[in-house]
Design a protein around this motif. Structure first.
Motif, PDB file in Angstrom:
ATOM      1  N   VAL A 262       0.850  -1.192   0.000  1.00 12.43           N
ATOM      2  CA  VAL A 262       0.000   0.000   0.000  1.00 12.43           C
ATOM      3  C   VAL A 262       0.885   1.240   0.000  1.00 12.43           C
ATOM      4  N   PHE A 263       0.666   2.127  -0.991  1.00 13.80           N
ATOM      5  CA  PHE A 263       1.436   3.356  -1.127  1.00 13.80           C
ATOM      6  C   PHE A 263       0.501   4.545  -1.210  1.00 13.80           C
ATOM      7  N   GLY A 264       1.067   5.718  -1.022  1.00 12.46           N
ATOM      8  CA  GLY A 264       0.320   6.938  -1.266  1.00 12.46           C
ATOM      9  C   GLY A 264      -0.205   7.598  -0.017  1.00 12.46           C
ATOM     10  N   ASP A 337      -1.080  -7.742  -5.013  1.00 14.49           N
ATOM     11  CA  ASP A 337      -1.732  -6.500  -5.431  1.00 14.49           C
ATOM     12  C   ASP A 337      -0.957  -5.296  -4.898  1.00 14.49           C
ATOM     13  N   ILE A 338      -1.007  -4.200  -5.648  1.00 13.93           N
ATOM     14  CA  ILE A 338      -0.409  -2.935  -5.219  1.00 13.93           C
ATOM     15  C   ILE A 338      -1.518  -1.896  -5.155  1.00 13.93           C
ATOM     16  N   ILE A 339      -1.686  -1.270  -3.993  1.00 12.36           N
ATOM     17  CA  ILE A 339      -2.706  -0.252  -3.797  1.00 12.36           C
ATOM     18  C   ILE A 339      -2.018   1.110  -3.794  1.00 12.36           C
ATOM     19  N   PHE A 340      -2.503   2.016  -4.632  1.00 13.41           N
ATOM     20  CA  PHE A 340      -1.924   3.349  -4.690  1.00 13.41           C
ATOM     21  C   PHE A 340      -3.037   4.383  -4.594  1.00 13.41           C
ATOM     22  N   ILE A 341      -2.902   5.296  -3.646  1.00 14.31           N
ATOM     23  CA  ILE A 341      -3.866   6.378  -3.482  1.00 14.31           C
ATOM     24  C   ILE A 341      -3.135   7.691  -3.720  1.00 14.31           C
ATOM     25  N   PRO A 342      -3.420   8.378  -4.835  1.00 12.90           N
ATOM     26  CA  PRO A 342      -2.675   9.591  -5.171  1.00 12.90           C
ATOM     27  C   PRO A 342      -3.087  10.778  -4.314  1.00 12.90           C
ATOM     28  N   ALA A 343      -2.271  11.822  -4.399  1.00  8.24           N
ATOM     29  CA  ALA A 343      -2.556  13.053  -3.666  1.00  8.24           C
ATOM     30  C   ALA A 343      -3.544  13.910  -4.447  1.00  8.24           C
ATOM     31  N   GLY A 344      -4.255  14.777  -3.730  1.00 11.07           N
ATOM     32  CA  GLY A 344      -5.163  15.709  -4.364  1.00 11.07           C
ATOM     33  C   GLY A 344      -4.412  16.822  -5.064  1.00 11.07           C
ATOM     34  N   ALA A 345      -5.150  17.645  -5.829  1.00 12.70           N
ATOM     35  CA  ALA A 345      -4.529  18.682  -6.651  1.00 12.70           C
ATOM     36  C   ALA A 345      -3.786  19.714  -5.805  1.00 12.70           C
ATOM     37  N   MET A 346      -4.393  20.183  -4.721  1.00  9.50           N
ATOM     38  CA  MET A 346      -3.748  21.213  -3.905  1.00  9.50           C
ATOM     39  C   MET A 346      -2.495  20.667  -3.237  1.00  9.50           C
ATOM     40  N   VAL A 347      -2.514  19.399  -2.861  1.00 10.06           N
ATOM     41  CA  VAL A 347      -1.337  18.792  -2.237  1.00 10.06           C
ATOM     42  C   VAL A 347      -0.194  18.734  -3.239  1.00 10.06           C
ATOM     43  N   LYS A 348      -0.504  18.385  -4.502  1.00 16.35           N
ATOM     44  CA  LYS A 348       0.533  18.359  -5.533  1.00 16.35           C
ATOM     45  C   LYS A 348       1.130  19.752  -5.718  1.00 16.35           C
ATOM     46  N   TRP A 349       0.259  20.781  -5.741  1.00 19.88           N
ATOM     47  CA  TRP A 349       0.738  22.153  -5.887  1.00 19.88           C
ATOM     48  C   TRP A 349       1.653  22.527  -4.735  1.00 19.88           C
ATOM     49  N   ASN A 350       1.234  22.236  -3.516  1.00 24.28           N
ATOM     50  CA  ASN A 350       2.044  22.572  -2.348  1.00 24.28           C
ATOM     51  C   ASN A 350       3.390  21.863  -2.366  1.00 24.28           C
ATOM     52  N   ARG A 351       3.411  20.625  -2.872  1.00 26.49           N
ATOM     53  CA  ARG A 351       4.662  19.874  -2.911  1.00 26.49           C
ATOM     54  C   ARG A 351       5.604  20.430  -3.970  1.00 26.49           C
ATOM     55  N   VAL A 352       5.049  20.898  -5.100  1.00 31.21           N
ATOM     56  CA  VAL A 352       5.891  21.542  -6.109  1.00 31.21           C
ATOM     57  C   VAL A 352       6.523  22.793  -5.526  1.00 31.21           C
ATOM     58  N   ILE A 353       5.730  23.611  -4.835  1.00 33.76           N
ATOM     59  CA  ILE A 353       6.248  24.835  -4.219  1.00 33.76           C
ATOM     60  C   ILE A 353       7.308  24.503  -3.182  1.00 33.76           C
TER      61      ILE A 353
END
Length: 383
Positions: A262-264, A337-353
């Motif tokens: 499990v990732f993400g 099995d591999i479970i992946f739960i991605p980040a939301g849009a605002m979280v991606k933006w904050n991580r880029v910053i």
């Protein structure tokens, strides 16, 4: 640099950052091509294949009906069952102690004490009787040994009625090795031992969540090797599944290789085990969905399709509504099995910053210009 040029420069930087963010946000599954290139030629050369040759099928669980979900739940690889039920020589084996080197037996002949006494079986499986000589009893049961002694003694004695018993059990052993807490050698005696009893002596835990330990193994018996699933034997209601161990049996327990990963955006990412019979909803609940950072509309299950070469099925579940949670409870997870739960849009933006800010003095260098620009904008605003 004047205020106008400074603000223009800062605007361009922000525009670049937005372009990076937009590109990152659109790549929900980076590195995976949904339409891979076809390999030329019919000859299979694994070294010539890359990730671009892997075919991806996106399957939306929310759009599946009950029969389709059951189809995926039941689609499993036979090799992963580790069943030995087709081998009656294991299930039907009835335990009897087999004599061997270093065992000590006592013999009592009824009408004479010529050969009465204790005898240690030699390295080659013989006992050496006075006036008689060597008699081989290696791998014989007590009843078989008694029959051999009767046949031999009848050449020298009229009455060959005798008693034989084992005084020391030294030759028969079974071995529990591999991914268990306590690798042991078990000395056998006239009391039989079953697989579950031996596993408990090795401190085997059928509910272990430690990836260092295992639930499946290999049984070596009589120069043959069998795959077994020990957890299935613990859970079985059939007494035959808990079979007797035999002299020189070796049980090697393999490390858990069928774990679910499990990732993400979960609070407890890591390794989970399929013997828990997890549904997708149950595993998400156990791993702890991070409601603040996760994109709950795109929960992914990556599963290799073993029926087709270089094929991966990616199941997608939207759990932003109760219906999705119910469907996820019906969708059962499988080994590997591999479970992946991605980040939301605002979280991606904050991580880029957050990645950009430590690498540049941009914001600290231009802070006075920014502040001046904000003051100028405020002064020009009318109530």
């Amino acid at each position: 640099m004047n205020l106008k040029n400074g603000l223009k420069f800062f605007y361009n930087i922000i525009k670049i950052i937005f372009i990076i963010f937009f590109t990152y946000n659109c790549s929900s599954l980076p590195g995976i091509s949904k339409n891979p290139k076809k390999q030329k030629g019919s000859k299979v050369n694994l070294e010539s294949y890359t990730i671009n040759n892997v075919k991806i099928d996106i399957i939306k669980i929310n759009e599946l009906n009950e029969n389709q979900i059951n189809k995926y739940n039941n689609l499993q690889i036979k090799e992963l069952k580790y069943s030995i039920e087709k081998f009656p020589n294991i299930y039907n084996y009835k335990y009897e102690y087999a004599l061997g080197s270093s065992d000590v037996v006592s013999i009592n002949l009824t009408d004479t004490d010529d050969i009465d006494g204790s005898y240690t079986i030699g390295p080659k499986g013989y006992i050496d009787l006075p006036f008689i000589g060597k008699i081989k009893v290696d791998n014989l049961t007590l009843n078989q040994s008694k029959g051999i002694l009767h046949s031999t003694l009848s050449k020298y004695y009229t009455n060959t009625d005798l008693q034989i018993k084992i005084e020391q059990f030294n030759s028969s052993k079974v071995y529990i090795l591999g991914a268990v807490r306590n690798q042991i050698t078990i000395n056998l005696d006239q009391k039989p031992i079953r697989l579950i009893d031996a596993a408990i002596q090795a401190s085997y835990n059928p509910n272990s969540q430690d990836k260092s330990f295992g639930s499946k193994g290999l049984l070596r018996r009589d120069n043959k090797v069998y795959k077994i699933d020990i957890n299935n034997i613990f859970q079985s209601t059939n007494a035959n599944d808990n079979f007797f161990l035999k002299k020189d049996d070796v049980l090697y327990v393999d490390r858990n290789s069928d774990a679910i990963h499990v990732f993400g955006e979960v609070t407890k990412p890591g390794v989970y085990f399929p013997n828990k019979d997890y549904s997708l909803t149950e595993l998400i609940s156990t791993a702890g969905l991070n409601n603040l950072t996760s994109n709950a509309s795109k929960v992914y299950v990556l599963r290799e399709n073993f029926n087709k070469f270089l094929k991966i099925n990616i199941f997608q579940l939207d759990i932003t509504n109760p219906t999705g949670l119910i469907l996820g409870k019906r969708f059962m997870l499988q080994p590997k099995d591999i479970i992946f739960i991605p980040a939301g849009a605002m979280v991606k933006w904050n991580r880029v910053i957050s990645l950009l800010i430590p690498q540049t003095d941009l914001f600290s260098s231009y802070n006075p210009i920014i502040q001046e620009g904000m003051k100028a904008s405020s002064a020009n605003m009318t109530p």
